[in-house]
Design a protein around this motif. Structure first.
Motif, PDB file in Angstrom:
ATOM      1  N   VAL A 225      34.696  -7.354   3.629  1.00 17.40           N
ATOM      2  CA  VAL A 225      35.797  -7.984   2.904  1.00 17.40           C
ATOM      3  C   VAL A 225      35.974  -7.261   1.567  1.00 17.40           C
ATOM      4  CG1 VAL A 225      36.661 -10.098   1.849  1.00 17.40           C
ATOM      5  CG2 VAL A 225      35.404 -10.208   4.013  1.00 17.40           C
TER       6      VAL A 225
ATOM      7  N   LEU B  93      35.175 -13.110  -5.104  1.00 19.45           N
ATOM      8  CA  LEU B  93      35.434 -14.116  -4.079  1.00 19.45           C
ATOM      9  C   LEU B  93      34.193 -14.922  -3.720  1.00 19.45           C
ATOM     10  CD1 LEU B  93      37.666 -11.973  -1.668  1.00 19.45           C
ATOM     11  CD2 LEU B  93      38.379 -13.454  -3.538  1.00 19.45           C
TER      12      LEU B  93
ATOM     13  N   ALA C 170      36.684  -8.443  -3.923  1.00 23.82           N
ATOM     14  CA  ALA C 170      35.689  -9.170  -3.140  1.00 23.82           C
ATOM     15  C   ALA C 170      34.584  -9.720  -4.022  1.00 23.82           C
ATOM     16  CB  ALA C 170      35.107  -8.260  -2.060  1.00 23.82           C
TER      17      ALA C 170
ATOM     18  N   ASN D 169      41.354 -10.310  -1.884  1.00 24.14           N
ATOM     19  CA  ASN D 169      42.400 -11.248  -1.499  1.00 24.14           C
ATOM     20  C   ASN D 169      43.678 -10.893  -2.243  1.00 24.14           C
ATOM     21  OD1 ASN D 169      41.125 -12.794   0.383  1.00 24.14           O
ATOM     22  ND2 ASN D 169      40.867 -14.593  -0.905  1.00 24.14           N
ATOM     23  N   SER D 170      44.809 -11.157  -1.614  1.00 18.66           N
ATOM     24  CA  SER D 170      46.085 -10.804  -2.228  1.00 18.66           C
ATOM     25  C   SER D 170      47.071 -11.958  -2.153  1.00 18.66           C
ATOM     26  CB  SER D 170      46.681  -9.585  -1.521  1.00 18.66           C
ATOM     27  OG  SER D 170      47.932  -9.247  -2.083  1.00 18.66           O
TER      28      SER D 170
ATOM     29  N   SER E 185      40.423  -6.416   4.472  1.00 16.31           N
ATOM     30  CA  SER E 185      39.082  -5.998   4.862  1.00 16.31           C
ATOM     31  C   SER E 185      39.125  -4.600   5.443  1.00 16.31           C
ATOM     32  CB  SER E 185      38.505  -6.971   5.908  1.00 16.31           C
ATOM     33  OG  SER E 185      38.443  -8.287   5.406  1.00 16.31           O
TER      34      SER E 185
ATOM     35  N   GLY F 219      42.815  -9.159   7.091  1.00 16.59           N
ATOM     36  CA  GLY F 219      41.587  -9.599   7.746  1.00 16.59           C
ATOM     37  C   GLY F 219      41.785 -10.193   9.127  1.00 16.59           C
TER      38      GLY F 219
ATOM     39  N   GLN G  58      47.135 -16.714   0.388  1.00 19.13           N
ATOM     40  CA  GLN G  58      46.251 -15.615   0.005  1.00 19.13           C
ATOM     41  C   GLN G  58      45.888 -14.838   1.259  1.00 19.13           C
ATOM     42  OE1 GLN G  58      45.022 -14.615  -2.970  1.00 19.13           O
ATOM     43  NE2 GLN G  58      45.699 -16.268  -4.314  1.00 19.13           N
ATOM     44  N   THR G  59      46.160 -13.559   1.256  1.00 15.92           N
ATOM     45  CA  THR G  59      45.854 -12.707   2.398  1.00 15.92           C
ATOM     46  C   THR G  59      44.600 -11.901   2.119  1.00 15.92           C
ATOM     47  OG1 THR G  59      48.182 -12.518   3.005  1.00 15.92           O
ATOM     48  CG2 THR G  59      46.699 -10.831   3.857  1.00 15.92           C
ATOM     49  N   GLN G  60      43.657 -11.962   3.041  1.00 10.96           N
ATOM     50  CA  GLN G  60      42.418 -11.200   2.892  1.00 10.96           C
ATOM     51  C   GLN G  60      42.617  -9.776   3.407  1.00 10.96           C
ATOM     52  OE1 GLN G  60      38.802 -11.140   5.703  1.00 10.96           O
ATOM     53  NE2 GLN G  60      38.316 -12.788   4.293  1.00 10.96           N
TER      54      GLN G  60
END
Length: 263
Positions: free
Chosen positions: A108, A262, A259, A111-112, A222, A89, A218-220
């Motif tokens: 989005v 989230l 997503a 998350n990872s 998108s 993201g 946490q990596t987003q």
């Protein structure tokens, strides 16, 4: 068979062929480049999207950042014809600010979290605590991490947080372009960390766990439509499909938090 029946059958066949030709004429080739963190989820959902939409996905892969030729920013900089990018993201936001993506098209997707792995069958360190993670790094002969978001975090912050940055010099390496799991599986490193969703599909490794919450990132992930796409509506339809709550289970199965979960 009677002549009029033959005639009706021929007409029906011609009508079916005409409908098929019309559908083919309206089918769209959508060119997509996805980074590794969302790649497995995208692969799992690409078939259902093509079946539902009639469109065809032309898919390629590349990191969200870095200087390799397949990196998404590099692809856009040299003018590759791409309709949709799926990436980290923050890196996507940078491309949006540079005017390379369609304003308002960001969606989005998931998350990872970051996980760590060893070669299949090797002893598994306990990394449930920060001290356990620190010891796992220190006891490893060779450590691998990626050249994308998770690796940048490990290199720039995590080793400092663990107080072992100096001790890991010469033993921890950032791997360009190749998944960390493959480096471990081939015996080129005995411990490594990357997005859990990137480690899960790799054969020959065992995932030992997630980073402890105190040091987790946490990596987003998108997606967005590339500015100048020849098929912006089809591109938007793909992103809506990927983010649909109906597909949350498929995304979650790849190790991501979809997503839909989230919000």
């Amino acid at each position: 068979m009677r002549p009029h029946h033959l005639k009706n059958k021929a007409l029906a066949t011609l009508a079916a062929l005409a409908l098929g030709a019309a559908a083919s004429a309206h089918a769209t080739d959508i060119r997509v480049v996805s980074s590794g963190g969302f790649a497995q989820a995208y692969k799992d959902l690409s078939g259902p999207f093509e079946h539902a939409s009639g469109d065809h996905l032309i898919s390629e892969w590349g990191p969200s950042m870095g200087t390799t030729k397949n990196a998404i920013p590099a692809r856009l900089a040299r003018g590759e014809q791409i309709d949709v990018v799926i990436m980290v993201g923050d890196a996507l936001d940078k491309l949006m600010a540079e005017g390379r993506l369609e304003p308002g098209s960001k969606v989005v997707l998931a998350n990872s979290p970051i996980a760590c792995a060893v070669r299949q069958g090797a002893a598994k360190p306990d990394i449930h605590t920060v001290d356990g993670l620190r010891q796992a790094f220190l006891h490893a002969s060779r450590v691998a991490y990626s050249d994308s978001a998770s690796g940048e975090y490990i290199k720039g912050q995590l080793l400092e947080k663990l107080g072992i940055k100096q001790q890991m010099e010469g033993r921890a390496a950032q791997i360009p372009a190749t998944p960390v799991g493959e480096i471990i599986a081939h015996g080129e490193a005995d411990f490594g960390c990357q997005q859990r969703s990137e480690l899960k599909p790799v054969q020959g490794i065992d995932i030992v766990g997630l980073l402890p919450q105190e040091v987790q990132l946490q990596t987003q992930f998108s997606g967005a439509v590339v500015r100048g796409s020849g098929h912006p509506e089809a591109a938007r339809a793909l992103l809506r499909f990927l983010a649909s709550p109906a597909n949350a289970g498929a995304i979650e199965n790849t190790g991501l938090a979809p997503a839909a979960a989230l919000h």
